[in-house]
Design a protein around this motif. Structure first.
Motif, PDB file in Angstrom:
ATOM      1  N   PRO A  55      10.449  34.098  61.886  1.00 36.42           N
ATOM      2  CA  PRO A  55       9.157  34.325  62.525  1.00 36.42           C
ATOM      3  C   PRO A  55       9.228  34.432  64.038  1.00 36.42           C
ATOM      4  N   TYR A  56      10.033  33.576  64.682  1.00 35.93           N
ATOM      5  CA  TYR A  56      10.038  33.602  66.142  1.00 35.93           C
ATOM      6  C   TYR A  56      11.015  34.637  66.711  1.00 35.93           C
ATOM      7  N   ARG A  57      11.703  35.362  65.804  1.00 35.34           N
ATOM      8  CA  ARG A  57      12.427  36.550  66.253  1.00 35.34           C
ATOM      9  C   ARG A  57      11.451  37.711  66.377  1.00 35.34           C
ATOM     10  N   TRP A  58      10.372  37.638  65.569  1.00 35.88           N
ATOM     11  CA  TRP A  58       9.361  38.699  65.589  1.00 35.88           C
ATOM     12  C   TRP A  58       8.678  38.788  66.951  1.00 35.88           C
ATOM     13  N   LEU A  59       8.525  37.643  67.627  1.00 35.31           N
ATOM     14  CA  LEU A  59       7.781  37.601  68.893  1.00 35.31           C
ATOM     15  C   LEU A  59       8.415  38.525  69.946  1.00 35.31           C
ATOM     16  N   PRO A  60       9.724  38.345  70.314  1.00 34.14           N
ATOM     17  CA  PRO A  60      10.295  39.275  71.290  1.00 34.14           C
ATOM     18  C   PRO A  60      10.351  40.716  70.782  1.00 34.14           C
ATOM     19  N   GLU A  61      10.596  40.867  69.483  1.00 34.03           N
ATOM     20  CA  GLU A  61      10.687  42.231  68.949  1.00 34.03           C
ATOM     21  C   GLU A  61       9.332  42.936  69.054  1.00 34.03           C
ATOM     22  N   SER A  62       8.267  42.199  68.750  1.00 37.19           N
ATOM     23  CA  SER A  62       6.936  42.820  68.801  1.00 37.19           C
ATOM     24  C   SER A  62       6.570  43.207  70.230  1.00 37.19           C
ATOM     25  N   LEU A  63       7.009  42.416  71.214  1.00 34.77           N
ATOM     26  CA  LEU A  63       6.701  42.760  72.615  1.00 34.77           C
ATOM     27  C   LEU A  63       7.520  43.981  73.056  1.00 34.77           C
ATOM     28  N   ARG A  64       8.779  44.040  72.602  1.00 29.94           N
ATOM     29  CA  ARG A  64       9.622  45.194  72.937  1.00 29.94           C
ATOM     30  C   ARG A  64       8.971  46.489  72.454  1.00 29.94           C
ATOM     31  N   ARG A  65       8.392  46.444  71.241  1.00 28.24           N
ATOM     32  CA  ARG A  65       7.782  47.650  70.652  1.00 28.24           C
ATOM     33  C   ARG A  65       6.400  47.950  71.227  1.00 28.24           C
ATOM     34  N   PHE A  66       5.801  46.980  71.882  1.00 31.17           N
ATOM     35  CA  PHE A  66       4.403  47.097  72.320  1.00 31.17           C
ATOM     36  C   PHE A  66       4.316  47.928  73.606  1.00 31.17           C
ATOM     37  N   PRO A  67       3.315  48.844  73.695  1.00 27.32           N
ATOM     38  CA  PRO A  67       3.208  49.662  74.914  1.00 27.32           C
ATOM     39  C   PRO A  67       2.884  48.823  76.159  1.00 27.32           C
ATOM     40  N   HIS A  68       3.224  49.380  77.318  1.00 24.19           N
ATOM     41  CA  HIS A  68       2.909  48.746  78.601  1.00 24.19           C
ATOM     42  C   HIS A  68       1.387  48.586  78.742  1.00 24.19           C
ATOM     43  N   GLN A  69       0.961  47.589  79.509  1.00 24.98           N
ATOM     44  CA  GLN A  69      -0.472  47.306  79.687  1.00 24.98           C
ATOM     45  C   GLN A  69      -1.272  48.527  80.172  1.00 24.98           C
ATOM     46  N   SER A  70      -0.626  49.413  80.948  1.00 25.82           N
ATOM     47  CA  SER A  70      -1.348  50.601  81.440  1.00 25.82           C
ATOM     48  C   SER A  70      -1.656  51.552  80.269  1.00 25.82           C
ATOM     49  N   VAL A  71      -0.771  51.594  79.279  1.00 29.81           N
ATOM     50  CA  VAL A  71      -0.988  52.462  78.107  1.00 29.81           C
ATOM     51  C   VAL A  71      -2.118  51.892  77.239  1.00 29.81           C
ATOM     52  N   ILE A  72      -2.133  50.574  77.095  1.00 29.01           N
ATOM     53  CA  ILE A  72      -3.222  49.935  76.319  1.00 29.01           C
ATOM     54  C   ILE A  72      -4.563  50.249  76.990  1.00 29.01           C
ATOM     55  N   CYS A  73      -4.561  50.258  78.309  1.00 28.61           N
ATOM     56  CA  CYS A  73      -5.783  50.565  79.053  1.00 28.61           C
ATOM     57  C   CYS A  73      -6.249  52.001  78.729  1.00 28.61           C
ATOM     58  N   ASP A  74      -5.287  52.929  78.646  1.00 27.44           N
ATOM     59  CA  ASP A  74      -5.633  54.316  78.270  1.00 27.44           C
ATOM     60  C   ASP A  74      -6.242  54.351  76.863  1.00 27.44           C
ATOM     61  N   TYR A  75      -5.712  53.559  75.949  1.00 29.71           N
ATOM     62  CA  TYR A  75      -6.265  53.525  74.585  1.00 29.71           C
ATOM     63  C   TYR A  75      -7.738  53.096  74.626  1.00 29.71           C
ATOM     64  N   PHE A  76      -8.044  52.113  75.479  1.00 31.07           N
ATOM     65  CA  PHE A  76      -9.438  51.654  75.598  1.00 31.07           C
ATOM     66  C   PHE A  76     -10.330  52.842  75.977  1.00 31.07           C
TER      67      PHE A  76
END
Ligand code: SAM
Length: 240
Positions: free
Chosen positions: A194-215
């Motif tokens: 489970p706690y290997r998922w945490l860094p992996e999920s962040l690696r796959r997650f877009p940068h905060q500026s991209v999330i802002c574009d999604y909004f």
């Protein structure tokens, strides 16, 4: 969505569900320990951005153990807060947390999927999601669903881990997050995974500026984000 992407989405959902089923009983303790107690401050900041009016109605998507749900309920008088999550084990811990609070009357927890919220359009004064956009198989669909169920003028708010940019801080943080945190997590829950998922999920997650574009792309106005604790976390806000 192509069949391949659909299968990947279904697999991610199944995997994420199994991770939270496994760690539900230790989630709150580990969350606080692994974030050096910053999670409470981050949640309070996110709740302030939601602008929930007294007597209003809020939705907390992927509420888990209801920590953000409780912050919303405590933030102003006479509110009604609905917490939604697909993991029964996390909701069970959440029910226990609510029972120990003085907010029992204000909160209702429901089981459901963030990608297809079981609520009518324009129902809530605000919708929040905490540490969960990384976990859903379709980030934009989740934000679009939150936008759909919020009333015109209401806010959609996401609190999520982010990608710090300051050189030395960034390197130290990734050393902790990628190497040390999975070991501490393993010690905490008693098994690997489970706690290997945490860094992996962040690696796959877009940068905060991209999330802002999604909004913006789902139709939210004035989309912006606030970086917290050197950019370890970010709070995104958009207005319907
Ligand atoms: C990291 S926890 C965050 C819990 C809580 N929001 C908090 O602030 O601590 C992520 C939660 O998202 C839930 N989740 C993940 N994917 C979901 C989905 N598609 N629909 C509903 N809940 C989901 C998980 O069950 C888990 O409880």
């Amino acid at each position: 969505m192509t069949i391949d992407r659909f299968q990947q989405a279904a697999e991610k959902e199944k995997y994420v569900h199994s991770v939270f089923t496994a760690i539900a009983h230790r989630y709150d303790l580990l969350n606080t320990a692994l974030s050096f107690n910053q999670d409470k401050y981050w949640r309070r900041f996110a709740v302030r951005q939601a602008g929930l009016p007294a007597g209003g109605q809020a939705l907390d998507v992927c509420c888990g153990t209801a920590m953000l749900t409780l912050e919303l309920a405590r933030s102003v008088e006479k509110v009604k807060v609905t917490g939604l999550d697909f993991c029964e084990e996390m909701l069970a811990v959440g029910r226990g947390n609510i029972a120990k609070s003085n907010c029992c009357e204000a909160i209702e927890l429901v089981q459901g999927n963030a990608l297809a919220l079981p609520f009518a359009d324009n129902t809530f004064d605000c919708a929040t999601i905490g540490f969960a956009l990384r976990n859903v198989p379709d980030i934009k669909q989740t934000i679009a669903e939150m936008q759909r169920v919020v009333k015109p003028g209401g806010r959609v708010v996401s609190l999520e881990l982010a990608k710090p940019s300051a050189p030395v801080f960034k390197q130290l943080y990734y050393l902790y997050f990628e190497q040390i945190l999975p070991l501490l997590g393993k010690l905490g829950v008693g098994f690997d995974g489970p706690y290997r998922w945490l860094p992996e999920s962040l690696r796959r997650f877009p940068h905060q500026s991209v999330i802002c574009d999604y909004f913006t792309e789902v139709g939210l106005k004035q989309a912006c984000y606030h970086e917290l604790t050197g950019g370890i976390a970010a709070v995104h806000v958009g207005v319907k």
